[in-house]
Motif scaffolding. Sequence first.
Motif, PDB file in Angstrom:
ATOM      1  N   THR A  96       0.810  -1.214   0.000  1.00  0.00           N
ATOM      2  CA  THR A  96       0.000   0.000   0.000  1.00  0.00           C
ATOM      3  C   THR A  96       0.840   1.260   0.000  1.00  0.00           C
ATOM      4  OG1 THR A  96      -0.113  -0.030   2.425  1.00  0.00           O
ATOM      5  CG2 THR A  96      -1.854  -1.181   1.230  1.00  0.00           C
ATOM      6  N   ALA A  97       2.161   1.123   0.130  1.00  0.00           N
ATOM      7  CA  ALA A  97       3.011   2.314   0.157  1.00  0.00           C
ATOM      8  C   ALA A  97       4.337   2.001  -0.513  1.00  0.00           C
ATOM      9  CB  ALA A  97       3.229   2.770   1.602  1.00  0.00           C
ATOM     10  N   ARG A  98       4.316   1.961  -1.845  1.00  0.00           N
ATOM     11  CA  ARG A  98       5.525   1.628  -2.592  1.00  0.00           C
ATOM     12  C   ARG A  98       6.376   2.866  -2.860  1.00  0.00           C
ATOM     13  NH1 ARG A  98       5.119  -3.575  -4.293  1.00  0.00           N
ATOM     14  NH2 ARG A  98       6.843  -3.341  -5.758  1.00  0.00           N
ATOM     15  N   ARG A  99       5.792   4.052  -2.706  1.00  0.00           N
ATOM     16  CA  ARG A  99       6.542   5.290  -2.905  1.00  0.00           C
ATOM     17  C   ARG A  99       6.245   6.252  -1.766  1.00  0.00           C
ATOM     18  NH1 ARG A  99       8.784   6.059  -8.025  1.00  0.00           N
ATOM     19  NH2 ARG A  99       8.204   4.466  -9.563  1.00  0.00           N
ATOM     20  N   HIS A 115      14.285   0.409  -4.055  1.00  0.00           N
ATOM     21  CA  HIS A 115      15.273   0.827  -3.043  1.00  0.00           C
ATOM     22  C   HIS A 115      16.081   2.017  -3.553  1.00  0.00           C
ATOM     23  CE1 HIS A 115      17.734   0.049   0.586  1.00  0.00           C
ATOM     24  NE2 HIS A 115      16.695  -0.692   0.935  1.00  0.00           N
ATOM     25  N   GLN A 116      15.362   3.004  -4.104  1.00  0.00           N
ATOM     26  CA  GLN A 116      16.005   4.146  -4.730  1.00  0.00           C
ATOM     27  C   GLN A 116      15.456   5.455  -4.180  1.00  0.00           C
ATOM     28  OE1 GLN A 116      18.514   4.540  -7.562  1.00  0.00           O
ATOM     29  NE2 GLN A 116      18.383   6.371  -6.293  1.00  0.00           N
ATOM     30  N   ALA A 117      16.361   6.347  -3.789  1.00  0.00           N
ATOM     31  CA  ALA A 117      15.979   7.696  -3.368  1.00  0.00           C
ATOM     32  C   ALA A 117      16.328   8.671  -4.474  1.00  0.00           C
ATOM     33  CB  ALA A 117      16.697   8.071  -2.073  1.00  0.00           C
ATOM     34  N   ARG A 118      15.503   9.690  -4.641  1.00  0.00           N
ATOM     35  CA  ARG A 118      15.761  10.716  -5.655  1.00  0.00           C
ATOM     36  C   ARG A 118      15.469  12.096  -5.072  1.00  0.00           C
ATOM     37  NH1 ARG A 118      16.500   9.071 -10.893  1.00  0.00           N
ATOM     38  NH2 ARG A 118      16.210   6.831 -11.254  1.00  0.00           N
ATOM     39  N   TRP A 119      16.274  13.054  -5.500  1.00  0.00           N
ATOM     40  CA  TRP A 119      16.062  14.454  -5.136  1.00  0.00           C
ATOM     41  C   TRP A 119      15.798  15.225  -6.414  1.00  0.00           C
ATOM     42  CZ3 TRP A 119      14.620  17.971  -1.927  1.00  0.00           C
ATOM     43  CH2 TRP A 119      15.011  19.301  -2.072  1.00  0.00           C
ATOM     44  N   ARG A 149      23.086   3.965   1.512  1.00  0.00           N
ATOM     45  CA  ARG A 149      23.312   2.603   1.979  1.00  0.00           C
ATOM     46  C   ARG A 149      22.017   2.053   2.572  1.00  0.00           C
ATOM     47  NH1 ARG A 149      29.002   3.726   5.151  1.00  0.00           N
ATOM     48  NH2 ARG A 149      30.120   4.637   3.383  1.00  0.00           N
ATOM     49  N   PRO A 150      21.925   0.735   2.734  1.00  0.00           N
ATOM     50  CA  PRO A 150      20.664   0.132   3.194  1.00  0.00           C
ATOM     51  C   PRO A 150      20.122   0.706   4.497  1.00  0.00           C
ATOM     52  CG  PRO A 150      22.113  -1.563   2.342  1.00  0.00           C
ATOM     53  CD  PRO A 150      22.920  -0.295   2.357  1.00  0.00           C
ATOM     54  N   ASN A 151      20.968   0.839   5.518  1.00  0.00           N
ATOM     55  CA  ASN A 151      20.473   1.342   6.796  1.00  0.00           C
ATOM     56  C   ASN A 151      19.962   2.766   6.685  1.00  0.00           C
ATOM     57  OD1 ASN A 151      21.002  -1.010   8.163  1.00  0.00           O
ATOM     58  ND2 ASN A 151      22.960  -0.333   8.986  1.00  0.00           N
ATOM     59  N   GLU A 152      20.700   3.606   5.931  1.00  0.00           N
ATOM     60  CA  GLU A 152      20.290   4.995   5.798  1.00  0.00           C
ATOM     61  C   GLU A 152      18.987   5.108   5.003  1.00  0.00           C
ATOM     62  OE1 GLU A 152      24.190   4.495   5.336  1.00  0.00           O
ATOM     63  OE2 GLU A 152      23.435   4.370   7.385  1.00  0.00           O
ATOM     64  N   PHE A 153      18.840   4.253   3.978  1.00  0.00           N
ATOM     65  CA  PHE A 153      17.598   4.260   3.204  1.00  0.00           C
ATOM     66  C   PHE A 153      16.420   3.883   4.093  1.00  0.00           C
ATOM     67  CE2 PHE A 153      14.309   2.463   0.545  1.00  0.00           C
ATOM     68  CZ  PHE A 153      14.251   3.339  -0.534  1.00  0.00           C
ATOM     69  N   ARG A 154      16.593   2.843   4.919  1.00  0.00           N
ATOM     70  CA  ARG A 154      15.502   2.407   5.794  1.00  0.00           C
ATOM     71  C   ARG A 154      15.139   3.496   6.806  1.00  0.00           C
ATOM     72  NH1 ARG A 154      19.087  -2.189   6.144  1.00  0.00           N
ATOM     73  NH2 ARG A 154      18.522  -3.693   4.531  1.00  0.00           N
ATOM     74  N   LEU A 155      16.151   4.153   7.350  1.00  0.00           N
ATOM     75  CA  LEU A 155      15.878   5.235   8.301  1.00  0.00           C
ATOM     76  C   LEU A 155      15.088   6.353   7.641  1.00  0.00           C
ATOM     77  CD1 LEU A 155      19.185   5.681  10.351  1.00  0.00           C
ATOM     78  CD2 LEU A 155      16.943   5.029  11.244  1.00  0.00           C
ATOM     79  N   LEU A 156      15.533   6.775   6.463  1.00  0.00           N
ATOM     80  CA  LEU A 156      14.845   7.871   5.781  1.00  0.00           C
ATOM     81  C   LEU A 156      13.411   7.477   5.446  1.00  0.00           C
ATOM     82  CD1 LEU A 156      15.011  10.680   4.572  1.00  0.00           C
ATOM     83  CD2 LEU A 156      15.913   9.670   2.473  1.00  0.00           C
ATOM     84  N   ALA A 157      13.211   6.239   4.970  1.00  0.00           N
ATOM     85  CA  ALA A 157      11.859   5.780   4.658  1.00  0.00           C
ATOM     86  C   ALA A 157      10.983   5.785   5.905  1.00  0.00           C
ATOM     87  CB  ALA A 157      11.905   4.381   4.046  1.00  0.00           C
ATOM     88  N   HIS A 182       8.743  13.559   0.311  1.00  0.00           N
ATOM     89  CA  HIS A 182       8.877  14.642   1.273  1.00  0.00           C
ATOM     90  C   HIS A 182       9.466  15.822   0.510  1.00  0.00           C
ATOM     91  CE1 HIS A 182       9.327  16.469   5.255  1.00  0.00           C
ATOM     92  NE2 HIS A 182      10.520  16.882   4.880  1.00  0.00           N
ATOM     93  N   GLY A 183       8.582  16.712   0.060  1.00  0.00           N
ATOM     94  CA  GLY A 183       9.035  17.804  -0.782  1.00  0.00           C
ATOM     95  C   GLY A 183       9.604  17.251  -2.082  1.00  0.00           C
ATOM     96  N   GLY A 184      10.817  17.670  -2.438  1.00  0.00           N
ATOM     97  CA  GLY A 184      11.455  17.186  -3.656  1.00  0.00           C
ATOM     98  C   GLY A 184      12.157  15.863  -3.496  1.00  0.00           C
ATOM     99  N   LEU A 185      12.068  15.275  -2.308  1.00  0.00           N
ATOM    100  CA  LEU A 185      12.726  14.000  -2.026  1.00  0.00           C
ATOM    101  C   LEU A 185      11.707  12.878  -2.163  1.00  0.00           C
ATOM    102  CD1 LEU A 185      15.494  12.878  -1.043  1.00  0.00           C
ATOM    103  CD2 LEU A 185      14.623  13.097   1.289  1.00  0.00           C
ATOM    104  N   THR A 186      11.992  11.894  -3.019  1.00  0.00           N
ATOM    105  CA  THR A 186      11.086  10.770  -3.222  1.00  0.00           C
ATOM    106  C   THR A 186      11.836   9.456  -3.026  1.00  0.00           C
ATOM    107  OG1 THR A 186      11.512  10.735  -5.616  1.00  0.00           O
ATOM    108  CG2 THR A 186       9.635  12.041  -4.837  1.00  0.00           C
ATOM    109  N   LEU A 187      11.114   8.461  -2.504  1.00  0.00           N
ATOM    110  CA  LEU A 187      11.689   7.139  -2.275  1.00  0.00           C
ATOM    111  C   LEU A 187      10.836   6.097  -2.974  1.00  0.00           C
ATOM    112  CD1 LEU A 187      13.108   8.779   0.008  1.00  0.00           C
ATOM    113  CD2 LEU A 187      12.953   6.725   1.408  1.00  0.00           C
ATOM    114  N   ASP A 188      11.460   5.298  -3.814  1.00  0.00           N
ATOM    115  CA  ASP A 188      10.824   4.157  -4.445  1.00  0.00           C
ATOM    116  C   ASP A 188      11.212   2.936  -3.622  1.00  0.00           C
ATOM    117  OD1 ASP A 188      10.203   1.909  -6.016  1.00  0.00           O
ATOM    118  OD2 ASP A 188      10.407   3.038  -7.862  1.00  0.00           O
ATOM    119  N   LEU A 189      10.283   2.410  -2.825  1.00  0.00           N
ATOM    120  CA  LEU A 189      10.600   1.322  -1.909  1.00  0.00           C
ATOM    121  C   LEU A 189      10.888   0.024  -2.643  1.00  0.00           C
ATOM    122  CD1 LEU A 189       8.012   1.967   0.937  1.00  0.00           C
ATOM    123  CD2 LEU A 189      10.323   2.863   0.677  1.00  0.00           C
ATOM    124  N   ALA A 190      10.201  -0.229  -3.748  1.00  0.00           N
ATOM    125  CA  ALA A 190      10.423  -1.467  -4.484  1.00  0.00           C
ATOM    126  C   ALA A 190      11.812  -1.492  -5.108  1.00  0.00           C
ATOM    127  CB  ALA A 190       9.348  -1.638  -5.555  1.00  0.00           C
TER     128      ALA A 190
END
Length: 223
Positions: A121-124, A137-141, A149-157, A127-135
């Motif tokens: 139910t929440a694949r993306r 595992h990609q962050a974009r600005w 890195r994996p831990n930082e991605f999980r924290l931000l998500a 937060h403003g111009g920051l987007t996360l594609d959970l499937a």
Amino acid sequence: MTVLLTSPDPALLGGLARARPDLRAVPLGSELPGEPLEGPLWCFVDWLLPDISGLEMVRRLREARATRHGHITMVLEAPDPEDKRRALRAGADDYMVGPLSPARLVERIDRTEVRDVPSPTARRLAHGGLTLDLAAHQARWRGAPVPLRPNEFRLLAHFIAHPDQVFSRAALIERIGKDTAGIDDRTVDVWIGRLRRALAAQGVPDPLRTVRSLGYVLDSLPG
């Protein structure tokens, strides 16, 4: 999935392959893979190695094109807090105290795989111009990739999914699926610092606020 191990123990490699036939267990020597490996990559690096230190091996893995995006776990000789911090500063995502066994390796990999499965139910997240594609595992600005890195991605998500909530260090360790008994609370400060540096390197304004004596929070944006 490929698992690189600095331990040359045939029983460990064979036991891991029998426990998880879908894994390709490969011994890791001084020569790193030349080309990126297909699928998820796990690296387990012993603290003591014959030719170089485990910390130097972690640095090389993190810098090499073929392995820089893998999940690197440092295998410590003892649960020394300073050794844990040194491992993280060298570029490790995680640490555990040896000796290793096939069962412990599978448990560690399985635990992370479970928490990496995105919610249907929440694949993306945004937060403003920051987007996360959970499937993926990609962050974009603003459309440009932000390497995390994996831990930082999980924290931000986690923060983006739960704005305006202050999370203690212990809560963050638990929320991203780590072993609360084996990780120093101050490890979170290292993860947060790496997250902030990774975002700043891509021109992303720091989205997190430190709440003294309590933890960290991501403030929601004005409507």
